[in-house]
Design a protein around this motif. Structure first.
Motif: not given
Lengths: 343, 112
Positions: A58-67, A248-261, B84-88
């Protein structure tokens, strides 16, 4: 390193922030470059470092959307996203995934699901990797023959061009891809890849990207960008649906998204400095590694399988970073010499 | 009325294009949930969806854990909006930063 440990209340574990950033960065680079979600790297990576499996998916899928949003924005500006094609395909993909899920349920009732799906997964990965590699080698042979002045073999129509000629109304133009074909072609390709992805239990980026090249006839870069556009839509909904399931572990997804971005931006910009066929070669290598990893899993060597896929992800992202740095250095030198010449 | 100075984009064509886009978006909106759910695997029936907030100080982590414990639909929306917000935001920010380095980020020619 304890100073970088954070408590993740939903998964109920302590996890290292640097590790989350590194995993995100690695998959971001690969995802932006190949146009894939990269779940097959992230899920085992999180899991071998102690992340509970239900939350890893779930955490992977969540960060995948943002990335994917990060990569799609950049690919869109490069002109690599064919929105029309992406929307046409997603209709087929969604129907295909539903059909695939029903097929899995049917196989489960017969008690054949586990056996058939795992074998199909390995065969599929080997076939895709093999075909992409064969195509690359054929292309290189032609280039070599052309450079040595040997007579080039008569260029034949590709399978995609033959499919594009099928006159099945409505015919539609996809300007970003530079193709005109029946609307049914991308819908049916989406349907087929959707069925396969659903049966194999994966997001399907690694199937859709080559399908867009070899069946629809997209240029490699448009295939990468358009596939990411699809990953963005399914990833966004995946974030929601796994969220309401509490996975979804949202805190982990947020940190992962920072690196992934950051990784996604670099992976996406790297496509600027390589030819389409180089992307195909690296993609084929990645697919073969994934294939070996699944084989190891079948042999119940789970740790070896996970370690292999994570190390491969890191090495491939380093190669992509190397291509990016080399490309930027060459570009900057060319710019400097141009300025020097004009002044 | 079709503009004779710009024969390529007539109002009829624009209407067809808008109708096509709207139809495709509606289709994607209706069908995407099926796709993701189909690929989503088995639900976590054995999980107890409770985040341990006893050791948490007031802050973002506590807020997220509280939302998780009280309303999972709201939590799902929070996940979606955050990602979505962070991604954008990160997408546009990274784009600007890469542009500042001096890399040419114009349209690419699709060479193979």
């Amino acid at each position: 390193m304890d100073v970088f440990d954070i408590y993740l209340p939903i998964a109920g574990i302590e996890f290292n922030v640097l590790l989350l950033l590194l995993i995100g960065f690695t998959v971001g680079v690969c995802g932006g470059f190949f146009g894939i979600g990269g779940a097959w790297i992230v899920t085992p990576a999180l899991n071998i470092f102690g992340f509970p499996m239900p939350y890893a998916i779930g955490t992977d899928l969540a960060h995948m959307g943002g990335k994917s949003i990060v990569s799609t924005i950049r690919h869109g500006k490069f002109g690599n996203v064919d929105v029309r094609l992406g929307l046409a395909m997603i209709v087929g993909t969604t129907c295909g995934m539903e059909l695939g899920a029903r097929l899995v349920l049917y196989l489960e009732r017969l008690g054949l699901a586990e056996e058939y799906i795992r074998k199909a997964y390995v065969v599929f990965l080997a076939l895709i990797g093999g075909y992409v590699l064969y195509d690359y080698l054929t292309h290189m042979r032609r280039v070599k023959a052309a450079s040595t002045g040997k007579e080039q073999p008569e260029s034949r129509h590709t399978f995609a061009q033959k499919l594009q000629r099928l006159h099945l109304p409505p015919m539609i133009s996809f300007p970003a891809s530079g193709i005109r074909c029946s609307l049914w072609l991308p819908v049916l390709v989406g349907l087929t890849t959707g069925i396969v992805a659903s049966v194999l239990g994966v997001g399907g980026g690694f199937i859709r990207m080559p399908a867009l090249i070899y069946l629809v006839g997209c240029p490699t870069l448009v295939a990468v960008g358009t596939d990411l556009f699809e990953v963005m839509i399914t990833g966004a909904y995946g974030a929601f649906t796994y969220g309401i399931k509490g996975r979804v572990e949202l805190i982990a997804a947020v940190w992962m998204l920072l690196g992934a971005a950051i990784g996604a931006q670099m992976g996406t910009v790297a496509v600027k400095y390589v030819r389409g066929y180089s992307i195909r070669l690296l993609f084929a290598v990645t697919i073969f590694i994934a294939c070996i990893s699944v084989l190891l899993k079948q042999l119940e060597l789970n740790v070896a399988s996970s370690v292999m896929i994570v190390s491969a992800g890191i090495i491939i992202s380093l190669v992509i970073m190397g291509l990016l740095v080399r490309g930027v250095v060459v570009e900057q030198r060319a710019l400097k010499s141009k300025r020097g010449g004009s002044s | 009325m079709k503009n004779p100075a710009n024969p390529g984009i007539g109002p009829g064509r624009a209407r067809r294009w808008i109708a096509w886009c709207a139809g495709a978006l509606l289709g994607a909106y209706l069908l995407a949930p099926i796709a993701v759910m189909a690929g989503g695997g088995k639900p976590a029936t054995r999980l107890v969806n409770v985040a341990d907030t006893r050791a948490l100080e007031p802050g973002i982590s506590k807020f997220i854990a509280d939302v998780y414990n009280t309303n999972l639909i709201l939590f799902g929306l929070l996940v979606l909006v955050t990602m979505a917000g962070m991604g954008a935001l990160l997408g546009f920010a990274c784009d600007k930063i890469v542009g500042l380095i001096g890399i040419d980020l114009g349209k690419l020619s699709h060479h193979e």
